[in-house]
Motif scaffolding. Structure first.
Motif, mmCIF file in Angstrom:
data_model
loop_
_atom_site.group_PDB
_atom_site.id
_atom_site.type_symbol
_atom_site.label_atom_id
_atom_site.label_comp_id
_atom_site.label_asym_id
_atom_site.label_seq_id
_atom_site.Cartn_x
_atom_site.Cartn_y
_atom_site.Cartn_z
ATOM 1 N N PRO A 95 0.810 -1.234 0.000
ATOM 2 C CA PRO A 95 0.000 0.000 0.000
ATOM 3 C C PRO A 95 0.838 1.276 0.000
ATOM 4 O O PRO A 95 0.315 2.344 -0.270
ATOM 5 C CB PRO A 95 -0.812 -0.110 1.300
ATOM 6 N N ARG A 96 2.125 1.155 0.289
ATOM 7 C CA ARG A 96 2.972 2.356 0.305
ATOM 8 C C ARG A 96 3.237 2.883 -1.100
ATOM 9 O O ARG A 96 3.583 4.041 -1.271
ATOM 10 C CB ARG A 96 4.314 2.037 0.981
ATOM 11 N N ASN A 97 3.040 2.023 -2.119
ATOM 12 C CA ASN A 97 3.375 2.432 -3.493
ATOM 13 C C ASN A 97 2.190 3.147 -4.150
ATOM 14 O O ASN A 97 1.625 2.689 -5.142
ATOM 15 C CB ASN A 97 3.803 1.205 -4.301
ATOM 16 N N THR A 98 1.853 4.296 -3.591
ATOM 17 C CA THR A 98 0.655 5.023 -4.054
ATOM 18 C C THR A 98 0.766 5.427 -5.522
ATOM 19 O O THR A 98 -0.225 5.397 -6.249
ATOM 20 C CB THR A 98 0.414 6.275 -3.190
ATOM 21 N N GLU A 99 1.939 5.818 -5.959
ATOM 22 C CA GLU A 99 2.108 6.272 -7.347
ATOM 23 C C GLU A 99 1.913 5.093 -8.322
ATOM 24 O O GLU A 99 1.169 5.185 -9.289
ATOM 25 C CB GLU A 99 3.507 6.888 -7.515
ATOM 26 N N ASP A 100 2.562 3.982 -8.019
ATOM 27 C CA ASP A 100 2.458 2.825 -8.905
ATOM 28 C C ASP A 100 1.032 2.272 -8.925
ATOM 29 O O ASP A 100 0.510 1.916 -9.983
ATOM 30 C CB ASP A 100 3.441 1.735 -8.457
ATOM 31 N N ILE A 101 0.405 2.220 -7.766
ATOM 32 C CA ILE A 101 -0.963 1.660 -7.712
ATOM 33 C C ILE A 101 -1.935 2.594 -8.452
ATOM 34 O O ILE A 101 -2.836 2.142 -9.161
ATOM 35 C CB ILE A 101 -1.399 1.392 -6.250
ATOM 36 N N TRP A 102 -1.717 3.909 -8.323
ATOM 37 C CA TRP A 102 -2.565 4.856 -9.079
ATOM 38 C C TRP A 102 -2.454 4.559 -10.573
ATOM 39 O O TRP A 102 -3.443 4.448 -11.283
ATOM 40 C CB TRP A 102 -2.155 6.304 -8.787
ATOM 41 N N HIS A 103 -1.221 4.409 -11.045
ATOM 42 C CA HIS A 103 -1.018 4.155 -12.479
ATOM 43 C C HIS A 103 -1.527 2.778 -12.888
ATOM 44 O O HIS A 103 -1.986 2.605 -14.020
ATOM 45 C CB HIS A 103 0.455 4.352 -12.861
ATOM 46 N N TYR A 104 -1.471 1.830 -11.970
ATOM 47 C CA TYR A 104 -2.001 0.493 -12.265
ATOM 48 C C TYR A 104 -3.490 0.594 -12.610
ATOM 49 O O TYR A 104 -3.956 0.009 -13.593
ATOM 50 C CB TYR A 104 -1.787 -0.437 -11.059
ATOM 51 N N PHE A 105 -4.239 1.357 -11.785
ATOM 52 C CA PHE A 105 -5.693 1.419 -12.012
ATOM 53 C C PHE A 105 -6.104 2.466 -13.041
ATOM 54 O O PHE A 105 -7.176 2.381 -13.611
ATOM 55 C CB PHE A 105 -6.435 1.645 -10.687
ATOM 56 N N TYR A 106 -5.236 3.477 -13.283
ATOM 57 C CA TYR A 106 -5.581 4.478 -14.304
ATOM 58 C C TYR A 106 -4.959 4.099 -15.653
ATOM 59 O O TYR A 106 -5.645 3.719 -16.579
ATOM 60 C CB TYR A 106 -5.126 5.887 -13.875
ATOM 61 N N ARG A 107 -3.645 4.177 -15.747
ATOM 62 C CA ARG A 107 -2.959 3.894 -17.006
ATOM 63 C C ARG A 107 -3.118 2.428 -17.403
ATOM 64 O O ARG A 107 -3.238 2.088 -18.574
ATOM 65 C CB ARG A 107 -1.472 4.226 -16.846
ATOM 66 N N GLY A 108 -3.136 1.574 -16.377
ATOM 67 C CA GLY A 108 -3.214 0.139 -16.633
ATOM 68 C C GLY A 108 -4.579 -0.313 -17.144
ATOM 69 O O GLY A 108 -4.694 -1.361 -17.766
ATOM 70 N N SER A 109 -5.627 0.478 -16.866
ATOM 71 C CA SER A 109 -6.971 0.101 -17.332
ATOM 72 C C SER A 109 -7.137 0.583 -18.754
ATOM 73 O O SER A 109 -6.967 1.779 -19.030
ATOM 74 C CB SER A 109 -8.059 0.807 -16.516
ATOM 75 N N TYR A 110 -7.508 -0.302 -19.632
ATOM 76 C CA TYR A 110 -7.742 0.130 -21.019
ATOM 77 C C TYR A 110 -8.924 1.100 -21.070
ATOM 78 O O TYR A 110 -8.910 2.110 -21.749
ATOM 79 C CB TYR A 110 -7.993 -1.094 -21.893
ATOM 80 N N TRP A 111 -9.984 0.812 -20.276
ATOM 81 C CA TRP A 111 -11.186 1.670 -20.227
ATOM 82 C C TRP A 111 -10.984 2.713 -19.146
ATOM 83 O O TRP A 111 -11.429 2.547 -18.032
ATOM 84 C CB TRP A 111 -12.435 0.826 -19.972
ATOM 85 N N LYS A 112 -10.284 3.768 -19.494
ATOM 86 C CA LYS A 112 -9.938 4.727 -18.445
ATOM 87 C C LYS A 112 -10.853 5.942 -18.459
ATOM 88 O O LYS A 112 -11.661 6.129 -19.348
ATOM 89 C CB LYS A 112 -8.479 5.149 -18.560
ATOM 90 N N ARG A 113 -10.676 6.778 -17.423
ATOM 91 C CA ARG A 113 -11.431 8.026 -17.200
ATOM 92 C C ARG A 113 -12.915 7.724 -16.940
ATOM 93 O O ARG A 113 -13.310 6.592 -16.796
ATOM 94 C CB ARG A 113 -11.240 9.022 -18.340
ATOM 95 N N GLY A 114 -13.707 8.756 -16.834
ATOM 96 C CA GLY A 114 -15.132 8.594 -16.535
ATOM 97 C C GLY A 114 -15.385 8.641 -15.038
ATOM 98 O O GLY A 114 -14.552 8.222 -14.233
ATOM 99 N N SER A 115 -16.575 9.150 -14.669
ATOM 100 C CA SER A 115 -16.883 9.405 -13.252
ATOM 101 C C SER A 115 -16.857 8.144 -12.402
ATOM 102 O O SER A 115 -16.363 8.165 -11.274
ATOM 103 C CB SER A 115 -18.271 10.025 -13.122
ATOM 104 N N VAL A 116 -17.415 7.042 -12.922
ATOM 105 C CA VAL A 116 -17.534 5.836 -12.099
ATOM 106 C C VAL A 116 -16.151 5.255 -11.811
ATOM 107 O O VAL A 116 -15.772 5.026 -10.652
ATOM 108 C CB VAL A 116 -18.437 4.789 -12.795
ATOM 109 N N THR A 117 -15.387 5.034 -12.868
ATOM 110 C CA THR A 117 -14.054 4.448 -12.684
ATOM 111 C C THR A 117 -13.187 5.355 -11.819
ATOM 112 O O THR A 117 -12.473 4.884 -10.925
ATOM 113 C CB THR A 117 -13.350 4.283 -14.050
ATOM 114 N N MET A 118 -13.234 6.652 -12.097
ATOM 115 C CA MET A 118 -12.344 7.553 -11.366
ATOM 116 C C MET A 118 -12.768 7.709 -9.899
ATOM 117 O O MET A 118 -11.928 7.952 -9.035
ATOM 118 C CB MET A 118 -12.237 8.909 -12.069
ATOM 119 N N ALA A 119 -14.058 7.553 -9.603
ATOM 120 C CA ALA A 119 -14.477 7.563 -8.188
ATOM 121 C C ALA A 119 -13.865 6.361 -7.474
ATOM 122 O O ALA A 119 -13.422 6.454 -6.319
ATOM 123 C CB ALA A 119 -16.009 7.548 -8.075
#
Ligand code: EZ4
Ligand code: CO
Length: 426
Positions: A84-108
């Motif tokens: 859990p300390r790797n906040t930057e990497d985990i953020w990118h995992y769920f944002y950059r790593g998701s092909y279906w990115k952005r949008g209110s639901v995913t970003m919430a």
């Protein structure tokens, strides 16, 4: 000193009575708590193998269960086992790593994860979140109140009540003659809550009546309360660029702190026309969820305040980047803080507000008392400012026992039509 009592050769240390191994920390589980103490809230709780847990707000007003499903079915299973300390990497995992990115639901969902991880980081290091993101840039956070009146007299009266309570900045919304419902005005004199039980109610809107009335409202409020008070107003996405330019221009004499969402946020270029005709400052972004929603607005200096909230804009990790980007262009922050953002979000925003140099103002709609039965908070209002204490992490806790007493109940934001029936922005 807060907490750390001894550090051992293997890198572990004792914090109060918990022994934490600083070389290993794993997410073991996460759960989503949905409750309705007066309104729906979705809270993410992330557990670690060291006994520390973190909280994130995942509330998306009227769309709560979509975010719950995203977290439970897709994101939480992928979180287990990560550090859990790797906040930057985990953020990118769920944002950059998701092909279906952005949008209110995913970003919430991304936001809730990020908030909870920063909460864990602060608890682990035994320090409030603001110390991890730059420390204190100020002692207290300027906030603005809401005043909503069914008519001009009531709006003036409600503004006076906010000033009496100690606020030096007030957002004023008012019923418009000839329009049955207006955004920001509660029908029953209670605190305004736009989401109503069940499916969306339909409301009616007339822009010409609105444009004729609003300058008179602010003329009156300035006459009654003078120049010292900061006045704000939310157009709530309801003008075309030329209508917004007229409104902003006619409000120039009353020196507003800002007008908010004069045109729909997705129309970035629309702001150019307003800038040609008025110097009333502009705030935008409560429905935004990434920095890419802001690029034209910021680089062309078409706005003065960014409003994207921590709970919808990618959490602490992304909001800090947006704030830094805005700061380069002399744009300040004015984060969204309506009651559909939970106390976890409000506290997280306050930490960011404390730390940023380019902080502007924070929206503050106090939650009703019943919300404080479920959430244990670390902030207090005094003379127009919010103060946050030095509880480690974000500093808000949730009582699952009390939350369970208030089960989820479907509620929706209204849908708006023009008086002839044409569907319009709400
Ligand atoms: O309508 O948060 O500035 N505040 C606002 C809010 C929004 C609600 C929607 O969920 O515009 O009142
Ligand atoms: Co708004």
């Amino acid at each position: 000193m807060a907490g750390i009592l001894s550090v051992f050769d293997d890198g572990s240390c004792t914090v109060f009575s918990t022994t934490i191994n600083r070389h290993a920390l794993k997410i073991t589980d996460a759960k989503v708590i949905v409750c309705n103490p007066g309104r729906n809230f979705v809270t993410l709780k992330i557990y670690t193998d060291q006994g520390i847990y973190g909280l994130g707000d995942a509330t998306l007003n009227g769309m709560e269960m979509a975010v719950v499903s995203c977290l439970e079915n897709h994101f939480i299973p992928a979180l287990i086992g990560k550090d859990p300390r790797n906040t930057e990497d985990i953020w990118h995992y769920f944002y950059r790593g998701s092909y279906w990115k952005r949008g209110s639901v995913t970003m919430a969902a991304v936001s809730a994860i990020d908030m909870a991880l920063w909460d864990i980081k602060g608890k682990m290091l035994q320090t409030p979140l603001y110390n991890l993101i730059g420390g204190k840039s100020r002692d207290r956070v300027l906030v603005y109140a809401h005043a909503g009146g069914a008519d001009l007299n009531e709006a003036v009266e409600k503004t006076g009540e906010a000033i009496e309570k100690g606020f030096s900045a007030v957002r004023i919304q008012c019923g418009i003659p000839g329009i049955s419902h207006t955004y920001g005005v509660s029908g029953d004199r209670k605190s305004y809550e736009p989401a109503q039980k069940g499916l969306p109610v339909e409301q009616y809107w007339d822009t010409p009546s609105y444009l004729n009335f609003v300058p008179r409202l602010f003329e009156k409020v300035r006459q009654v309360y003078g120049d010292a008070i900061h006045l704000l107003h939310d157009v709530h996405h309801r003008c075309t660029p030329v209508e917004a330019a007229r409104l902003a221009n006619e409000l120039d004499p009353y020196h507003l702190f800002w007008i908010e969402d004069p045109v729909t946020g997705e129309l970035q270029e629309g702001l150019r026309l307003i800038r040609k005709h008025a110097v009333t400052p502009i705030a935008i972004g409560e429905v935004f969820n990434t920095v890419y929603d802001y690029t034209t607005l910021v680089t062309e200096q078409l706005i003065d305040y960014v409003r994207m909230p921590v709970s919808h804009g990618g959490g602490i990790t992304h909001l800090l980047k947006v704030a830094a980007f805005a700061g380069i262009y002399h744009i300040h922050t004015g984060f969204h803080g309506a009651t559909d953002l939970s106390p976890v979000s409000l506290a997280a925003s306050l930490h960011v507000d404390m730390a940023l140099n380019n902080f502007g103002i924070q929206e503050y709609m106090p939650h009703p008392e019943v919300v404080n039965e479920v959430f244990d908070t670390n902030y207090r209002f005094d003379k127009g400012y919010l103060h946050i204490d030095d509880t480690p992490g974000i500093g808000v806790d949730i009582s699952e026992e009390h939350a369970a007493k208030y089960p989820f109940s479907t509620a929706s934001l209204p849908v708006n039509r023009k008086t002839d029936g044409t569907l319009f922005y709400w």
